[in-house]
Design a protein around this motif. Structure first.
Motif, PDB file in Angstrom:
ATOM      1  N   PHE A  84     -34.929  16.433  20.740  1.00  0.00           N
ATOM      2  CA  PHE A  84     -33.501  16.137  20.655  1.00  0.00           C
ATOM      3  C   PHE A  84     -33.071  15.361  21.897  1.00  0.00           C
ATOM      4  CE2 PHE A  84     -34.280  19.808  18.003  1.00  0.00           C
ATOM      5  CZ  PHE A  84     -33.637  19.451  16.840  1.00  0.00           C
ATOM      6  N   HIS A  85     -32.345  14.256  21.679  1.00  0.00           N
ATOM      7  CA  HIS A  85     -31.913  13.375  22.761  1.00  0.00           C
ATOM      8  C   HIS A  85     -30.418  13.520  22.985  1.00  0.00           C
ATOM      9  CE1 HIS A  85     -35.847  11.534  22.367  1.00  0.00           C
ATOM     10  NE2 HIS A  85     -35.629  11.450  21.061  1.00  0.00           N
ATOM     11  N   SER A  86     -30.062  13.629  24.263  1.00  0.00           N
ATOM     12  CA  SER A  86     -28.663  13.812  24.629  1.00  0.00           C
ATOM     13  C   SER A  86     -28.347  12.971  25.852  1.00  0.00           C
ATOM     14  CB  SER A  86     -28.392  15.283  24.926  1.00  0.00           C
ATOM     15  OG  SER A  86     -27.093  15.454  25.437  1.00  0.00           O
ATOM     16  N   GLU A  87     -27.187  12.313  25.841  1.00  0.00           N
ATOM     17  CA  GLU A  87     -26.774  11.538  27.004  1.00  0.00           C
ATOM     18  C   GLU A  87     -26.039  12.404  28.016  1.00  0.00           C
ATOM     19  OE1 GLU A  87     -24.745   7.893  26.110  1.00  0.00           O
ATOM     20  OE2 GLU A  87     -26.248   7.326  24.625  1.00  0.00           O
ATOM     21  N   ASP A  88     -25.401  13.462  27.556  1.00  0.00           N
ATOM     22  CA  ASP A  88     -24.585  14.269  28.461  1.00  0.00           C
ATOM     23  C   ASP A  88     -25.097  15.703  28.627  1.00  0.00           C
ATOM     24  OD1 ASP A  88     -23.970  15.415  26.037  1.00  0.00           O
ATOM     25  OD2 ASP A  88     -21.874  14.774  26.024  1.00  0.00           O
ATOM     26  N   ASN A  89     -26.290  15.986  28.137  1.00  0.00           N
ATOM     27  CA  ASN A  89     -26.877  17.335  28.187  1.00  0.00           C
ATOM     28  C   ASN A  89     -25.986  18.398  27.539  1.00  0.00           C
ATOM     29  OD1 ASN A  89     -29.255  16.570  29.442  1.00  0.00           O
ATOM     30  ND2 ASN A  89     -28.364  16.754  31.477  1.00  0.00           N
ATOM     31  N   TYR A  90     -25.027  17.961  26.759  1.00  0.00           N
ATOM     32  CA  TYR A  90     -24.107  18.895  26.115  1.00  0.00           C
ATOM     33  C   TYR A  90     -24.351  18.957  24.619  1.00  0.00           C
ATOM     34  CZ  TYR A  90     -19.697  20.870  24.482  1.00  0.00           C
ATOM     35  OH  TYR A  90     -18.760  21.637  23.862  1.00  0.00           O
ATOM     36  N   ARG A  91     -24.555  17.802  24.021  1.00  0.00           N
ATOM     37  CA  ARG A  91     -24.818  17.783  22.585  1.00  0.00           C
ATOM     38  C   ARG A  91     -25.852  16.707  22.262  1.00  0.00           C
ATOM     39  NH1 ARG A  91     -19.155  15.406  20.323  1.00  0.00           N
ATOM     40  NH2 ARG A  91     -18.996  13.703  21.779  1.00  0.00           N
ATOM     41  N   ALA A  92     -26.657  16.977  21.272  1.00  0.00           N
ATOM     42  CA  ALA A  92     -27.718  16.054  20.881  1.00  0.00           C
ATOM     43  C   ALA A  92     -27.150  14.939  20.009  1.00  0.00           C
ATOM     44  CB  ALA A  92     -28.809  16.805  20.134  1.00  0.00           C
ATOM     45  N   GLU A  93     -27.496  13.711  20.350  1.00  0.00           N
ATOM     46  CA  GLU A  93     -27.058  12.567  19.546  1.00  0.00           C
ATOM     47  C   GLU A  93     -28.114  12.133  18.530  1.00  0.00           C
ATOM     48  OE1 GLU A  93     -26.287  11.590  23.186  1.00  0.00           O
ATOM     49  OE2 GLU A  93     -24.378  12.594  22.864  1.00  0.00           O
ATOM     50  N   SER A  94     -29.376  12.400  18.843  1.00  0.00           N
ATOM     51  CA  SER A  94     -30.435  11.977  17.929  1.00  0.00           C
ATOM     52  C   SER A  94     -31.628  12.922  18.046  1.00  0.00           C
ATOM     53  CB  SER A  94     -30.861  10.539  18.227  1.00  0.00           C
ATOM     54  OG  SER A  94     -31.419  10.459  19.520  1.00  0.00           O
ATOM     55  N   CYS A  95     -32.515  12.770  17.099  1.00  0.00           N
ATOM     56  CA  CYS A  95     -33.710  13.610  17.066  1.00  0.00           C
ATOM     57  C   CYS A  95     -34.903  12.730  16.717  1.00  0.00           C
ATOM     58  CB  CYS A  95     -33.547  14.708  16.017  1.00  0.00           C
ATOM     59  SG  CYS A  95     -35.013  15.734  15.807  1.00  0.00           S
ATOM     60  N   GLY A  96     -35.913  12.735  17.574  1.00  0.00           N
ATOM     61  CA  GLY A  96     -37.160  12.040  17.287  1.00  0.00           C
ATOM     62  C   GLY A  96     -38.181  13.049  16.782  1.00  0.00           C
ATOM     63  N   VAL A  97     -39.001  12.630  15.850  1.00  0.00           N
ATOM     64  CA  VAL A  97     -39.985  13.531  15.252  1.00  0.00           C
ATOM     65  C   VAL A  97     -41.368  12.914  15.403  1.00  0.00           C
ATOM     66  CG1 VAL A  97     -40.727  14.678  13.122  1.00  0.00           C
ATOM     67  CG2 VAL A  97     -38.280  14.324  13.552  1.00  0.00           C
ATOM     68  N   SER A  98     -42.319  13.710  15.848  1.00  0.00           N
ATOM     69  CA  SER A  98     -43.721  13.278  15.843  1.00  0.00           C
ATOM     70  C   SER A  98     -44.512  14.278  15.003  1.00  0.00           C
ATOM     71  CB  SER A  98     -44.272  13.171  17.261  1.00  0.00           C
ATOM     72  OG  SER A  98     -44.215  14.408  17.920  1.00  0.00           O
ATOM     73  N   CYS A  99     -45.620  13.820  14.484  1.00  0.00           N
ATOM     74  CA  CYS A  99     -46.376  14.627  13.524  1.00  0.00           C
ATOM     75  C   CYS A  99     -47.864  14.347  13.672  1.00  0.00           C
ATOM     76  CB  CYS A  99     -45.904  14.240  12.113  1.00  0.00           C
ATOM     77  SG  CYS A  99     -46.756  15.059  10.751  1.00  0.00           S
ATOM     78  N   TYR A 100     -48.667  15.365  13.461  1.00  0.00           N
ATOM     79  CA  TYR A 100     -50.110  15.182  13.343  1.00  0.00           C
ATOM     80  C   TYR A 100     -50.598  16.052  12.189  1.00  0.00           C
ATOM     81  CZ  TYR A 100     -50.757  19.727  15.574  1.00  0.00           C
ATOM     82  OH  TYR A 100     -50.726  21.063  15.860  1.00  0.00           O
ATOM     83  N   SER A 101     -51.673  15.616  11.564  1.00  0.00           N
ATOM     84  CA  SER A 101     -52.229  16.410  10.468  1.00  0.00           C
ATOM     85  C   SER A 101     -53.747  16.347  10.506  1.00  0.00           C
ATOM     86  CB  SER A 101     -51.719  15.908   9.109  1.00  0.00           C
ATOM     87  OG  SER A 101     -52.170  14.590   8.868  1.00  0.00           O
ATOM     88  N   ASN A 102     -54.344  17.385   9.980  1.00  0.00           N
ATOM     89  CA  ASN A 102     -55.791  17.455   9.845  1.00  0.00           C
ATOM     90  C   ASN A 102     -56.088  18.144   8.521  1.00  0.00           C
ATOM     91  OD1 ASN A 102     -58.549  17.453  10.236  1.00  0.00           O
ATOM     92  ND2 ASN A 102     -58.517  19.346  11.407  1.00  0.00           N
ATOM     93  N   PHE A 103     -55.979  17.374   7.440  1.00  0.00           N
ATOM     94  CA  PHE A 103     -56.279  17.918   6.122  1.00  0.00           C
ATOM     95  C   PHE A 103     -57.755  17.691   5.839  1.00  0.00           C
ATOM     96  CE2 PHE A 103     -51.734  16.853   5.669  1.00  0.00           C
ATOM     97  CZ  PHE A 103     -51.272  18.114   5.360  1.00  0.00           C
TER      98      PHE A 103
END
Length: 165
Positions: A84-103
């Motif tokens: 979660f990304h925040s400019e003011d450390n008070y509220r999140a403005e965006s969310c980045g997601v990373s993923c890995y899999s091993n099927f």
């Protein structure tokens, strides 16, 4: 998680002069063996293990048609990190997601049935198991990342709007 379904593209595999084509590939019946999570600062990580997934489709080879069933082994894993990304450390403005899999799909978990040629086609089990595993590994994470980023983006937008009132 039983309602999750993953469509896979068609596969053609050649052994000598014989070409096997798999179509209508759909992976469903997702079961989860374990879930662990941890939080570090503004990120949350989830680790799903013991995943079981059943894939079904149809095959055609030398004029015959039959059914394919393959199961993802219980050693398969999937991991997600939400940052979660925040400019003011008070509220999140965006969310980045990373993923890995091993099927992992073992060749013994690939079964052909429904035609007289099904026994002969067992020669294709190893390359088909690898191709299905590779497709799941390359296809699941991009779908999850896109869906989660869009979903969390809308959720954060709504929460921030409510906080501004």
């Amino acid at each position: 998680m039983n309602s999750i379904s993953i469509s896979l593209p068609d596969i053609s595999e050649k052994q000598g002069f014989v070409v096997l084509t798999l179509t209508n590939l759909l992976c469903t019946h997702v079961q989860l063996g374990g879930l662990s999570s941890f939080q570090v600062s503004s990120s949350v990580s989830l680790h799903l293990d013991g995943l079981l997934i059943e894939c079904r489709g149809t095959y055609s080879v030398m004029g015959t048609v039959g059914n394919l069933q393959a199961s993802v082994s219980s050693s398969s894993t999937l991991g997600l990190t939400l940052e979660f990304h925040s400019e003011d450390n008070y509220r999140a403005e965006s969310c980045g997601v990373s993923c890995y899999s091993n099927f992992e799909i073992r060749s013994v978990d690939v079964l052909f049935s429904g035609s007289l040629s099904a026994n002969l086609i067992q020669l294709f089990r190893s390359p088909i198991a690898k191709a299905l595993g590779d497709m799941l590994n390359s296809g699941v994470c991009p779908e999850l990342v896109t869906g989660l980023e869009e979903g969390f983006g809308k959720l954060l937008e709504g929460v921030n709007e409510a906080m501004d009132k």
